[in-house]
Design a protein around this motif. Structure first.
Motif, PDB file in Angstrom:
ATOM      1  N   ASP A 174       0.554 -11.487  -1.605  1.00 15.70           N
ATOM      2  CA  ASP A 174      -0.041 -11.794  -3.197  1.00 15.70           C
ATOM      3  C   ASP A 174       1.198 -10.590  -3.985  1.00 15.70           C
ATOM      4  OD1 ASP A 174      -0.956 -13.974  -2.253  1.00 15.70           O
ATOM      5  OD2 ASP A 174      -2.906 -13.521  -2.097  1.00 15.70           O
TER       6      ASP A 174
ATOM      7  N   LYS B  77      -6.480 -12.307   6.645  1.00 13.14           N
ATOM      8  CA  LYS B  77      -7.089 -12.008   5.104  1.00 13.14           C
ATOM      9  C   LYS B  77      -5.918 -10.847   4.373  1.00 13.14           C
ATOM     10  CE  LYS B  77     -10.057  -9.855   1.737  1.00 13.14           C
ATOM     11  NZ  LYS B  77     -11.887  -9.131   1.101  1.00 13.14           N
ATOM     12  N   GLN B  78      -5.441  -9.905   5.545  1.00 14.68           N
ATOM     13  CA  GLN B  78      -4.589  -8.791   5.283  1.00 14.68           C
ATOM     14  C   GLN B  78      -3.044  -9.145   5.182  1.00 14.68           C
ATOM     15  OE1 GLN B  78      -4.429  -6.061   4.224  1.00 14.68           O
ATOM     16  NE2 GLN B  78      -2.467  -5.164   5.177  1.00 14.68           N
TER      17      GLN B  78
ATOM     18  N   ASN C 170      -0.981   0.191   1.744  1.00 11.09           N
ATOM     19  CA  ASN C 170      -1.454  -1.055   1.311  1.00 11.09           C
ATOM     20  C   ASN C 170      -2.551  -2.345   2.169  1.00 11.09           C
ATOM     21  OD1 ASN C 170      -0.544  -0.430  -1.220  1.00 11.09           O
ATOM     22  ND2 ASN C 170       1.264  -1.266  -0.339  1.00 11.09           N
ATOM     23  N   HIS C 171      -3.719  -2.526   1.824  1.00 12.26           N
ATOM     24  CA  HIS C 171      -4.512  -3.378   2.956  1.00 12.26           C
ATOM     25  C   HIS C 171      -5.958  -4.005   2.280  1.00 12.26           C
ATOM     26  CE1 HIS C 171      -7.716  -0.279   3.026  1.00 12.26           C
ATOM     27  NE2 HIS C 171      -6.973   1.049   3.039  1.00 12.26           N
ATOM     28  N   ALA C 172      -6.262  -4.908   2.189  1.00 11.43           N
ATOM     29  CA  ALA C 172      -7.715  -5.493   2.179  1.00 11.43           C
ATOM     30  C   ALA C 172      -8.698  -4.558   2.131  1.00 11.43           C
ATOM     31  CB  ALA C 172      -7.875  -6.878   2.667  1.00 11.43           C
ATOM     32  N   SER C 173      -9.829  -5.251   1.691  1.00 10.10           N
ATOM     33  CA  SER C 173     -11.397  -4.591   2.504  1.00 10.10           C
ATOM     34  C   SER C 173     -11.602  -6.088   3.202  1.00 10.10           C
ATOM     35  CB  SER C 173     -11.969  -4.349   1.070  1.00 10.10           C
ATOM     36  OG  SER C 173     -12.287  -5.680   0.686  1.00 10.10           O
TER      37      SER C 173
ATOM     38  N   LEU D 121      -7.140  -1.486   9.928  1.00 13.59           N
ATOM     39  CA  LEU D 121      -6.471  -1.601   8.500  1.00 13.59           C
ATOM     40  C   LEU D 121      -5.948   0.007   7.900  1.00 13.59           C
ATOM     41  CD1 LEU D 121      -9.159  -4.034   6.708  1.00 13.59           C
ATOM     42  CD2 LEU D 121      -6.794  -4.628   6.489  1.00 13.59           C
TER      43      LEU D 121
ATOM     44  N   LYS E  74      -2.460 -12.505   4.167  1.00 13.56           N
ATOM     45  CA  LYS E  74      -2.418 -13.197   2.486  1.00 13.56           C
ATOM     46  C   LYS E  74      -2.521 -11.803   1.452  1.00 13.56           C
ATOM     47  CE  LYS E  74      -4.528 -16.187  -0.270  1.00 13.56           C
ATOM     48  NZ  LYS E  74      -4.868 -15.750  -1.786  1.00 13.56           N
ATOM     49  N   TYR E  75      -3.259 -11.050   1.579  1.00 12.59           N
ATOM     50  CA  TYR E  75      -3.307  -9.841   0.753  1.00 12.59           C
ATOM     51  C   TYR E  75      -2.030  -9.163   0.635  1.00 12.59           C
ATOM     52  CZ  TYR E  75      -4.494  -5.567  -0.994  1.00 12.59           C
ATOM     53  OH  TYR E  75      -3.969  -3.682  -1.925  1.00 12.59           O
TER      54      TYR E  75
END
Length: 521
Positions: A182, A175-176, A478-481, A473, A178-179
């Motif tokens: 993007d 997920k990170q 800059n990181h996803a949750s 994270l 991909k984040y």
């Protein structure tokens, strides 16, 4: 910190690899110990009979230890050969060269011998010393009882917790990744070729070459720079006029030539870029948002004076922050200068419909007009940017392989525990079938135990997964949750795999003739 296999992150890489290896090794050893203990319980009747006919504790212990030794030695020899066979794929996975000779190093051999000894002692001690010390009648009477069931269940839960946490980690890492992919770069890296280190024949005729290249139909624009956008930077000092020595700020610098900002499509927020034939370019700078904020400039920065190289420079433009370093961290202050016209890197933007493999052949005849022996060895700006994700991508691949191995080991352990549980309840199942219970009900009855184990493991693993992934994270600006559903999903995955793995045992037991079950002892 970020996962890296370079010099800066080599220690961290070793720690991560060692940690994952230790987890998998721990799972494998506990699995083997658990299976051997279960096997010992199943052989408690054998132990009782052997003691009845005069077998000594020493002989019984020797048999269990010899059996464990033989199995462990075969496993480790097989594992060593497999390790040698998989050295190349492993080296490719971690982006490091691992020499096959390491397998035969004294330290490796010593570690293997210690592991063999520990595994044998842990697995064979229970059946060798615990069962053999009972009196024959007591052992026979305990033949169908699980003397170490809590220990077996604890190991199964422990294995499930480790597997669930690893699945959660791989989901969060992906997920990170991909984040980060993007996040808008702040410039257009597509279809831009970079030709590095052209020789003197080319650099001395840069303007003529640029004009000739731009005449090619599929070439949209040509420019140059000393630096590679997305690559390394130069470090400079910058300050506002009138500031003391303490007011000097550190700033990253890209030395570019006119047209580079337009070619890379940096987003101009205020002011202008360097003019193509402006003789004043060497006294001007373009800064990004972070630089304007760092300098404490209020209002528009365009027209303000800054000091670099002990010379006053005028800010002619401000660009929106673009990710020239890793997108995992906040964009640092950047200044673009045009005081040195050194075309160390040639930039060519092509038509989006042009294939990359055609681009080199298209420009080569033009370049060879200035250097007949020139060989185009290009890099593409989008590839340079994508290399920034290799650290996280490497970690994702390593954790994925580790997770798969852990899942297989944990499911094998659950399968063994489930098989033994079904074996212990053979008579109970036979009686239930006599009273008319269906095969599906028996499958549910047997599977509910595995479900309970996974639920307990899930309750324990979700907080662990949360804190582990949260700590990782937080190393990224800059990181996803890590949402709750993403932490719950690994529990469901483990549950589905566990139910399917044990379904075979349940189906086999439920289809057994109740007469055979009642006669079983």
């Amino acid at each position: 910190a970020e996962f890296s296999l370079g010099n800066r992150g080599s220690v961290e890489s070793v720690l991560i690899l060692a940690g994952l290896a230790m987890l998998i090794l721990l799972l494998a050893i506990t699995n083997f110990v658990n299976l051997f203990i279960v096997q010992g319980d199943k052989r408690s009747l054998e132990v009782g009979i052997r003691k009845t006919i005069g077998g000594s504790i020493k002989n019984i212990a020797a048999q269990f230890f010899s059996e464990a030794t033989m199995i462990v030695l075969v496993a480790f020899i097989t594992g060593t050969f497999l390790a040698a066979a998989f050295i190349k794929p492993f080296s490719s996975l971690i982006n490091k060269t691992v020499e096959p000779s390491l397998i035969f190093s004294p330290l490796f051999i010593f570690g293997i011998l210690c592991l063999i000894l520990i595994t044998i002692l842990l697995s064979a001690s229970y059946p060798a010393f615990y069962l053999s010390r009972f009196r024959p009648a007591e052992v026979i009477r305990k033949a169908r009882k699980s003397s170490k069931r809590r220990f077996n269940v604890s190991i199964a839960i422990f294995q499930s917790v480790i597997t669930i946490v690893l699945i959660a980690v791989i989901l969060i890492v992906n997920k990170q990744l991909k984040y980060l992919r993007d996040i808008p770069k702040g410039y257009d890296a597509n279809n831009v070729m970079v030709i590095s280190s052209p020789n003197q024949q080319i650099t001395s005729h840069y303007e003529a070459l640029r004009l000739d290249l731009e005449k090619i139909p599929k070439v949209q624009m040509v420019s140059a720079a000393q630096h590679t956008v997305g690559g390394g930077v130069s470090g400079q000092g910058i300050y506002l006029p009138g500031s003391s020595d303490q007011g000097i700020k550190s700033i990253n610098e890209y030395r570019v030539m006119p047209g580079l900002c337009e070619l890379m499509k940096f987003e101009l927020m205020d002011g202008s870029y360097f003019g193509r034939n402006d003789s004043l370019n060497k006294h001007c700078v373009v800064i990004n948002e972070s630089a304007s904020k760092m300098l404490g400039i209020s209002g528009s920065a365009v027209g303000k004076k800054v000091v670099m190289f002990d010379s006053p420079m005028e800010v002619i433009g401000v660009v929106r922050n673009f990710y020239y370093d890793t997108p995992a961290q906040a964009v640092q202050p950047m200044v673009l200068t045009c005081y040195q016209n050194v075309p160390r890197n040639l930039y060519i933007r092509f038509d989006p419909l042009l294939q990359k493999n055609q681009a080199s052949q298209m420009i080569l005849p033009v370049i060879r007009q200035y250097d007949p022996d020139f060989v185009v060895n290009p890099r593409w700006c989008d590839d340079i940017y994508n290399e920034k994700f290799e650290k996280v991508k490497s970690m994702s691949e390593i954790v994925a392989v580790s997770t798969l191995l852990s899942l297989i080991i944990a499911l094998l352990g659950l399968f063994a525990i489930h098989s033994y549980s079904a074996l212990r309840r053979t008579k109970e199942i036979g009686i239930r079938k006599v009273f008319g219970i269906s095969s599906w009900s028996i499958m549910y009855l047997l599977s509910i135990e595995v479900i309970r184990l996974i639920v307990i493991a899930g309750i324990l693993s979700i907080p662990i997964s949360y804190f582990v992934t949260k700590a990782w994270l937080e190393n990224y600006s800059n990181h996803a949750s890590a949402g709750f559903l993403l932490l719950l999903l690994p529990v469901l995955v483990q549950l589905v795999f566990a139910v399917f793995t044990t379904a075979f045992v349940s189906a086999r037991v439920s289809m057994r003739n109740p007469v055979e079950s009642l006669r079983y002892e």
